[in-house]
Enzyme design. Structure first.
Site, PDB file in Angstrom:
ATOM      1  N   ASP A   1       0.832  -1.201   0.000  1.00 22.77           N
ATOM      2  CA  ASP A   1       0.000   0.000   0.000  1.00 22.77           C
ATOM      3  C   ASP A   1       0.872   1.258   0.000  1.00 22.77           C
ATOM      4  O   ASP A   1       1.854   1.335   0.746  1.00 22.77           O
ATOM      5  CB  ASP A   1      -0.870  -0.043   1.267  1.00 22.77           C
ATOM      6  CG  ASP A   1      -1.940   1.016   1.270  1.00 22.77           C
ATOM      7  OD1 ASP A   1      -2.784   1.004   0.373  1.00 22.77           O
ATOM      8  OD2 ASP A   1      -1.923   1.867   2.185  1.00 22.77           O
TER       9      ASP A   1
ATOM     10  N   GLU B   1       1.881  -0.478  -4.825  1.00 25.11           N
ATOM     11  CA  GLU B   1       0.877   0.460  -5.325  1.00 25.11           C
ATOM     12  C   GLU B   1       1.627   1.742  -5.641  1.00 25.11           C
ATOM     13  O   GLU B   1       2.151   2.394  -4.751  1.00 25.11           O
ATOM     14  CB  GLU B   1      -0.194   0.727  -4.260  1.00 25.11           C
ATOM     15  CG  GLU B   1      -1.260   1.662  -4.774  1.00 25.11           C
ATOM     16  CD  GLU B   1      -1.991   2.453  -3.692  1.00 25.11           C
ATOM     17  OE1 GLU B   1      -3.102   2.902  -3.952  1.00 25.11           O
ATOM     18  OE2 GLU B   1      -1.440   2.635  -2.584  1.00 25.11           O
TER      19      GLU B   1
END
Ligand code: GLC
Length: 548
Positions: free
Chosen positions: A214, A279
């Site tokens: 993330d 990401e």
């Protein structure tokens, strides 16, 4: 269709680069399937449908955060990195899920959140309970500016400053690039690295095959905490995302040191064959390349630009080619994810959106890297229509600003109550029911369904390694047309509004067309209908009749 006979087994994907050419599937855990009637998706729900995903042909499932969390950002605020939130199940449920997935030839990627924890994490609790605690330096506490305000001009993705006053009353501020309940971790502190290496190993030991990281571009901050340059005026009523994008994030994102962090992670997990996919904010292509190039820490990075593209054929073609080149095999492609409106809606909605999405997906299966679907994308699902309360903090904390709930509606399994997602009176996020033909049940049963088209396309990618392994030959590129040759396969994309005639230099058969029955063939001439993509296989030995 039987998964085992339809697609080659997983050992086709052995070797360190096994994930290149694979097809992944993102599962938003809250909204996939509720197995215990509490209105919330859970791990046993996922485990019970892995056969469905294997049948679709995917190789990898990425599950969004399932860790204990107060849920302020729906799991991206982690209070314990090595356990399961009771609302999603138990560690035993996760173990069972991983075992079942492996039996089906699927690999499982967890979503790791290293940029920030929850403010309820014991590390942060210790940090605010005692300024002399070693955990204080796990976070980014800074003295106030001279006027008592925040230390610099950094803003949160979710609105307001990226700084909140220390609840302990020290007068210091702590940094959070997202909610105040998501304090940023201090990656300059080696103890944070040690903690995360142990966390990675914990999940690898439980059989997790890879990690989606993330905010992978976020971890390293400017040691002097300088202001970010402002690049445009901020006006009243701007969406928090627009405000965030009004700064050049040279001091809080995309710092070079971040790649060193992933090199260390890679050393730790690569011996187990574990894959790291970041990401990645892809607005800076050079930085993107540094993360995923040869010798960089990440195996691959999500090209976020692609997950928010709108229907503009020239930019779509340009973005796909630019990132395919920049990533050098390290791209993770996804037309949709849990943070953006669904691709069908972004591409115009309705039937038009559905066929445009498949036309672009058909180009993407001919690109190097891993290609992801977001749950229910194969059904041609548009944005959810929210009928109950909004849940996304972007909306609830910013006077109703457009948020991400439209992408997070429960998967429609059946035509029954709550579309078969839950037996509870209502799902955690209430949406308008979807029609029968949008459900998994109906689409599995209908050989002409959108799901079957995706299944065929995935099957083509899996049995045709030349689609990502053979160097790409660009035969044509205009504002609306793209022709790529990969070995004996040619991908002819016509994203324009007029039919396009492609004249092949050899005989061919149609392997896949994004609009079923849309293409016509006359000897070696292929007519590709507007907004569609056709994959053909050349074969000099074919008789002309074979093309009929
Ligand atoms: C990522 C996630 C998003 C989350 C944010 C903060 O962008 O995809 O859902 O809100 O990080 O963790």
């Amino acid at each position: 269709m039987n998964a085992a006979s339809a697609h080659p087994p997983l050992d086709r994907l052995d070797g360190p680069d096994w994930w290149r050419g694979a097809v992944g599937y993102e599962i938003y855990v809250r909204s996939f399937l509720d197995s215990n009637g509490d209105g919330m998706g859970d791990l046993p729900g996922i485990a019970s449908k892995l056969d469905n995903l294997a049948d679709l042909g995917v190789d990898v499932v990425w599950i969004t955060p399932f860790y204990p969390s107060p849920g302020k950002d729906h799991g991206y605020d982690v209070a314990d990195y090595t356990d399961i939130d009771p609302q999603f199940g138990t560690l035993a449920d996760l173990d069972a899920l991983v075992t079942t997935a492996h039996e089906h030839g699927l690999r499982v990627f967890a979503d790791i959140v290293p940029n920030h924890s929850s403010d309820q994490h014991p590390w942060f609790q210790a940090a605010i309970a005692d300024v002399d605690s070693p955990y204080r330096d796990y976070y980014l506490f800074r003295p106030a500016a001279a006027d008592g305000g925040p230390p610099n001009n950094w803003v949160s993705h979710f609105g307001g400053p990226a700084w909140t006053l220390d609840p302990a009353g020290t007068g210091e501020y702590y940094c959070h690039l997202f909610l105040p309940e998501q304090p940023d971790l201090n990656w300059a502190n080696p103890a944070v690295m040690d903690e995360f290496l142990a966390i990675l190993r914990f999940w690898v030991d439980r059989g997790i095959d890879g990690f989606r990281i993330d905010v992978a571009h976020g971890l390293t901050k400017d040691p002097e905490f300088r202001d970010n340059p402002q690049i445009r005026e901020i006006t009243p009523g701007m969406h928090p995302t627009e405000i965030f994008e009004s700064f050049d994030h040279v001091h809080d994102l995309h710092r070079l040191g971040t790649t060193l962090i992933y090199q260390r992670w890679h050393e730790e997990v690569a011996p187990f064959g574990t894959i790291l996919l970041g990401e990645m904010d892809s607005s800076n292509i050079d930085r993107f390349r540094e993360y995923v190039g040869r010798g960089a820490g990440l195996d691959g990075g999500f090209v976020l630009t692609v997950s928010s593209m709108i229907w503009h054929p020239e930019s779509i073609i340009s973005d796909l080619l630019t990132f395919d080149h920049a990533a050098n095999g390290g791209a993770a492609w996804a037309l949709s994810n849990h943070d953006q409106p669904r691709v069908v809606s972004r591409f115009g909605g309705g039937e038009v959106g559905v066929h445009r999405a498949l036309a672009v997906m058909t180009i993407m299966v001919a690109l190097d890297g891993i290609t992801f679907l977001y749950q229910a994308e194969e059904l041609g699902l548009p944005n959810a229509v929210i009928v109950g309360a909004n849940e996304d903090p972007i909306t609830t904390r910013n006077d109703g600003a457009a948020g991400r709930d439209v992408a997070r509606g429960p998967v429609p399994w059946t035509n029954g109550p709550n579309n078969g997602f839950t037996t509870a009176g209502r799902a955690w996020l209430q949406i308008e029911p979807l029609p029968a033909d949008m459900t998994v049940d109906a689409q599995v049963a209908d050989p002409h369904s959108n799901r079957h088209r995706y299944q065929q396309l995935i099957g083509l990618r899996k049995r045709s390694p030349q689609l990502w392994q053979t160097p790409m030959e660009l035969s044509r590129r205009t504002e609306a047309e793209l022709i790529i040759r990969r070995g004996d396969l040619t991908v002819v994309a016509n994203l324009g509004t007029e039919p396009y005639d492609y004249v092949a230099d050899a005989r061919f058969v149609i392997e896949f067309e994004s609009r079923a029955g849309g293409a016509t063939v006359d000897v070696n001439r292929l007519r590709v209908h507007p907004e569609s993509t056709v994959v053909i296989r050349h074969d000099d030995h074919l008789e002309p009749e074979a093309q009929a």
